[in-house]
Design a protein around this motif. Sequence first.
Motif, PDB file in Angstrom:
ATOM      1  N   VAL A  90       0.999  -1.357  -0.077  1.00  0.00           N
ATOM      2  CA  VAL A  90       0.026   0.090  -0.078  1.00  0.00           C
ATOM      3  C   VAL A  90       0.974   1.323  -0.095  1.00  0.00           C
ATOM      4  CG1 VAL A  90      -1.738   1.226   1.153  1.00  0.00           C
ATOM      5  CG2 VAL A  90      -1.999  -1.064   1.038  1.00  0.00           C
ATOM      6  N   VAL A  91       1.918   1.217   0.798  1.00  0.00           N
ATOM      7  CA  VAL A  91       2.929   2.375   0.760  1.00  0.00           C
ATOM      8  C   VAL A  91       3.720   2.548  -0.441  1.00  0.00           C
ATOM      9  CG1 VAL A  91       5.191   3.332   2.073  1.00  0.00           C
ATOM     10  CG2 VAL A  91       3.231   2.200   3.259  1.00  0.00           C
ATOM     11  N   ILE A  92       3.889   1.387  -1.114  1.00  0.00           N
ATOM     12  CA  ILE A  92       4.672   1.413  -2.551  1.00  0.00           C
ATOM     13  C   ILE A  92       3.491   2.085  -3.482  1.00  0.00           C
ATOM     14  CG2 ILE A  92       5.588   0.081  -4.286  1.00  0.00           C
ATOM     15  CD1 ILE A  92       6.777  -1.729  -2.235  1.00  0.00           C
ATOM     16  N   GLU A  93       2.384   1.693  -3.421  1.00  0.00           N
ATOM     17  CA  GLU A  93       1.440   2.228  -4.511  1.00  0.00           C
ATOM     18  C   GLU A  93       1.198   3.800  -4.276  1.00  0.00           C
ATOM     19  OE1 GLU A  93      -3.036   1.489  -5.890  1.00  0.00           O
ATOM     20  OE2 GLU A  93      -2.134   0.071  -4.627  1.00  0.00           O
ATOM     21  N   ASN A  94       0.853   3.938  -3.018  1.00  0.00           N
ATOM     22  CA  ASN A  94       0.892   5.508  -2.496  1.00  0.00           C
ATOM     23  C   ASN A  94       1.998   6.586  -3.314  1.00  0.00           C
ATOM     24  OD1 ASN A  94      -1.538   5.070  -1.386  1.00  0.00           O
ATOM     25  ND2 ASN A  94      -0.927   4.954   0.620  1.00  0.00           N
ATOM     26  N   ILE A  95       3.149   5.999  -2.771  1.00  0.00           N
ATOM     27  CA  ILE A  95       4.278   6.632  -3.223  1.00  0.00           C
ATOM     28  C   ILE A  95       4.543   6.665  -4.675  1.00  0.00           C
ATOM     29  CG2 ILE A  95       7.147   6.731  -3.539  1.00  0.00           C
ATOM     30  CD1 ILE A  95       6.826   5.632  -0.509  1.00  0.00           C
ATOM     31  N   THR A  96       4.211   5.838  -5.397  1.00  0.00           N
ATOM     32  CA  THR A  96       4.228   5.602  -6.834  1.00  0.00           C
ATOM     33  C   THR A  96       3.158   6.509  -7.480  1.00  0.00           C
ATOM     34  OG1 THR A  96       4.894   3.389  -6.845  1.00  0.00           O
ATOM     35  CG2 THR A  96       4.068   4.186  -8.971  1.00  0.00           C
ATOM     36  N   GLU A  97       2.014   6.720  -6.776  1.00  0.00           N
ATOM     37  CA  GLU A  97       1.037   7.757  -7.359  1.00  0.00           C
ATOM     38  C   GLU A  97       1.250   9.128  -7.152  1.00  0.00           C
ATOM     39  OE1 GLU A  97      -2.516   6.121  -5.633  1.00  0.00           O
ATOM     40  OE2 GLU A  97      -2.859   4.397  -6.964  1.00  0.00           O
ATOM     41  N   ALA A  98       1.885   9.208  -5.979  1.00  0.00           N
ATOM     42  CA  ALA A  98       2.256  10.756  -5.742  1.00  0.00           C
ATOM     43  C   ALA A  98       3.381  11.323  -6.434  1.00  0.00           C
ATOM     44  CB  ALA A  98       2.836  10.693  -4.191  1.00  0.00           C
ATOM     45  N   VAL A  99       4.287  10.372  -6.774  1.00  0.00           N
ATOM     46  CA  VAL A  99       5.359  10.884  -7.851  1.00  0.00           C
ATOM     47  C   VAL A  99       4.767  10.966  -9.055  1.00  0.00           C
ATOM     48  CG1 VAL A  99       7.395  10.049  -8.892  1.00  0.00           C
ATOM     49  CG2 VAL A  99       7.156   9.847  -6.427  1.00  0.00           C
ATOM     50  N   GLN A 100       3.875   9.884  -9.678  1.00  0.00           N
ATOM     51  CA  GLN A 100       3.164  10.307 -11.009  1.00  0.00           C
ATOM     52  C   GLN A 100       2.396  11.547 -10.968  1.00  0.00           C
ATOM     53  OE1 GLN A 100       1.028   6.345 -11.113  1.00  0.00           O
ATOM     54  NE2 GLN A 100       2.246   6.152 -13.129  1.00  0.00           N
ATOM     55  N   ALA A 101       1.700  11.883  -9.923  1.00  0.00           N
ATOM     56  CA  ALA A 101       0.806  12.988  -9.870  1.00  0.00           C
ATOM     57  C   ALA A 101       1.799  14.290  -9.728  1.00  0.00           C
ATOM     58  CB  ALA A 101       0.044  12.861  -8.547  1.00  0.00           C
ATOM     59  N   LEU A 102       3.032  14.206  -8.968  1.00  0.00           N
ATOM     60  CA  LEU A 102       3.834  15.555  -8.859  1.00  0.00           C
ATOM     61  C   LEU A 102       4.443  15.678 -10.096  1.00  0.00           C
ATOM     62  CD1 LEU A 102       4.891  15.054  -5.260  1.00  0.00           C
ATOM     63  CD2 LEU A 102       3.479  16.725  -6.241  1.00  0.00           C
ATOM     64  N   PHE A 103       4.933  14.790 -10.700  1.00  0.00           N
ATOM     65  CA  PHE A 103       6.116  14.801 -11.935  1.00  0.00           C
ATOM     66  C   PHE A 103       5.549  14.431 -13.136  1.00  0.00           C
ATOM     67  CE2 PHE A 103       8.686  14.172  -7.946  1.00  0.00           C
ATOM     68  CZ  PHE A 103       9.175  15.613  -7.795  1.00  0.00           C
ATOM     69  N   GLY A 104       4.559  13.540 -13.300  1.00  0.00           N
ATOM     70  CA  GLY A 104       4.104  13.233 -14.704  1.00  0.00           C
ATOM     71  C   GLY A 104       5.096  11.942 -15.041  1.00  0.00           C
ATOM     72  N   VAL A 105       5.522  11.280 -14.168  1.00  0.00           N
ATOM     73  CA  VAL A 105       6.762  10.317 -14.595  1.00  0.00           C
ATOM     74  C   VAL A 105       5.895   9.070 -14.856  1.00  0.00           C
ATOM     75  CG1 VAL A 105       8.569   9.191 -14.042  1.00  0.00           C
ATOM     76  CG2 VAL A 105       8.394  11.516 -13.441  1.00  0.00           C
ATOM     77  N   ASP A 106       6.233   8.070 -15.816  1.00  0.00           N
ATOM     78  CA  ASP A 106       5.617   6.799 -16.079  1.00  0.00           C
ATOM     79  C   ASP A 106       5.941   5.893 -14.712  1.00  0.00           C
ATOM     80  OD1 ASP A 106       4.497   7.746 -18.501  1.00  0.00           O
ATOM     81  OD2 ASP A 106       6.304   6.988 -19.426  1.00  0.00           O
ATOM     82  N   THR A 107       5.206   5.065 -14.783  1.00  0.00           N
ATOM     83  CA  THR A 107       5.307   4.171 -13.420  1.00  0.00           C
ATOM     84  C   THR A 107       6.557   3.208 -13.539  1.00  0.00           C
ATOM     85  OG1 THR A 107       3.088   3.855 -13.450  1.00  0.00           O
ATOM     86  CG2 THR A 107       4.353   2.256 -12.164  1.00  0.00           C
ATOM     87  N   HIS A 108       6.810   2.901 -14.858  1.00  0.00           N
ATOM     88  CA  HIS A 108       8.166   1.896 -14.987  1.00  0.00           C
ATOM     89  C   HIS A 108       9.579   2.872 -14.582  1.00  0.00           C
ATOM     90  CE1 HIS A 108       7.902   3.862 -18.994  1.00  0.00           C
ATOM     91  NE2 HIS A 108       8.960   3.560 -19.042  1.00  0.00           N
ATOM     92  N   LYS A 109       9.401   4.024 -14.467  1.00  0.00           N
ATOM     93  CA  LYS A 109      10.582   5.104 -14.175  1.00  0.00           C
ATOM     94  C   LYS A 109      10.320   5.698 -12.801  1.00  0.00           C
ATOM     95  CE  LYS A 109      10.818   7.149 -18.828  1.00  0.00           C
ATOM     96  NZ  LYS A 109      10.709   8.359 -19.571  1.00  0.00           N
ATOM     97  N   ILE A 110       9.727   4.655 -11.894  1.00  0.00           N
ATOM     98  CA  ILE A 110       9.505   4.903 -10.531  1.00  0.00           C
ATOM     99  C   ILE A 110      10.017   3.722  -9.581  1.00  0.00           C
ATOM    100  CG2 ILE A 110       8.147   5.848  -8.368  1.00  0.00           C
ATOM    101  CD1 ILE A 110       6.556   7.151 -10.511  1.00  0.00           C
ATOM    102  N   LYS A 111      11.070   3.703  -8.867  1.00  0.00           N
ATOM    103  CA  LYS A 111      11.416   2.489  -8.028  1.00  0.00           C
ATOM    104  C   LYS A 111      11.413   3.124  -6.625  1.00  0.00           C
ATOM    105  CE  LYS A 111      13.163  -1.522  -7.321  1.00  0.00           C
ATOM    106  NZ  LYS A 111      12.190  -2.516  -7.721  1.00  0.00           N
ATOM    107  N   VAL A 112      10.357   2.267  -5.757  1.00  0.00           N
ATOM    108  CA  VAL A 112      10.274   2.430  -4.584  1.00  0.00           C
ATOM    109  C   VAL A 112      11.203   1.132  -3.564  1.00  0.00           C
ATOM    110  CG1 VAL A 112       8.735   2.634  -2.449  1.00  0.00           C
ATOM    111  CG2 VAL A 112       8.218   3.570  -4.821  1.00  0.00           C
TER     112      VAL A 112
END
Length: 195
Positions: free
Chosen positions: A169-191
Amino acid sequence: MREGNQNKSSDKKDWKVWLKQQKGKKDQWLIVILVGILLLVIAMPTSTAKKDSGSKETVTTAQQSEDTDSYARLLERRLEEALTQVQGVGKVSVMITLSSSAEKVVEKDRETSSDTSTDGENGTSQSSSSAETSVYSGESGSGTPYIKKELTPDIKGVMVIVDGGDNAVVIENITEAVQALFGVDTHKIKVMKRN
């Protein structure tokens, strides 16, 4: 010996005659020398200005790199501060990589002209031309180019290391936050979980 002395005395006489001839031209020689000095003084700042412009380009490139690094650090710090407020995250470390440096868009003056001519037999013909010149700040076109806008660098990837990195859940929340803030694709985010 007398012959050598006579040559010396005749050389002295020739020299004296030449000096007498030059006295009338004294003002002309003075003007030539002053013009030469004036040309040297005028030419000196031009050559040093060329050297300075080359060093400005180097400083500008180094400054752009430093600006890009400081921009990435600012984003990292702000993201860390925001994520520490999220429940279950804990201590946070963020690394952001940028794909390029900032891009400055220079204001341009555009001139376009078109010409249409009509020929009785062949119809009409059209020609057009356009030209662009950069707009400079400062007097009479000198100085630095006028920057219309500055585009921030694109974010290439984000890595987030958190204490709660083993919780889905924490990983998903962080990934969604980074996507919302920076418009980065999911595959470019690593938690990842912190040790």
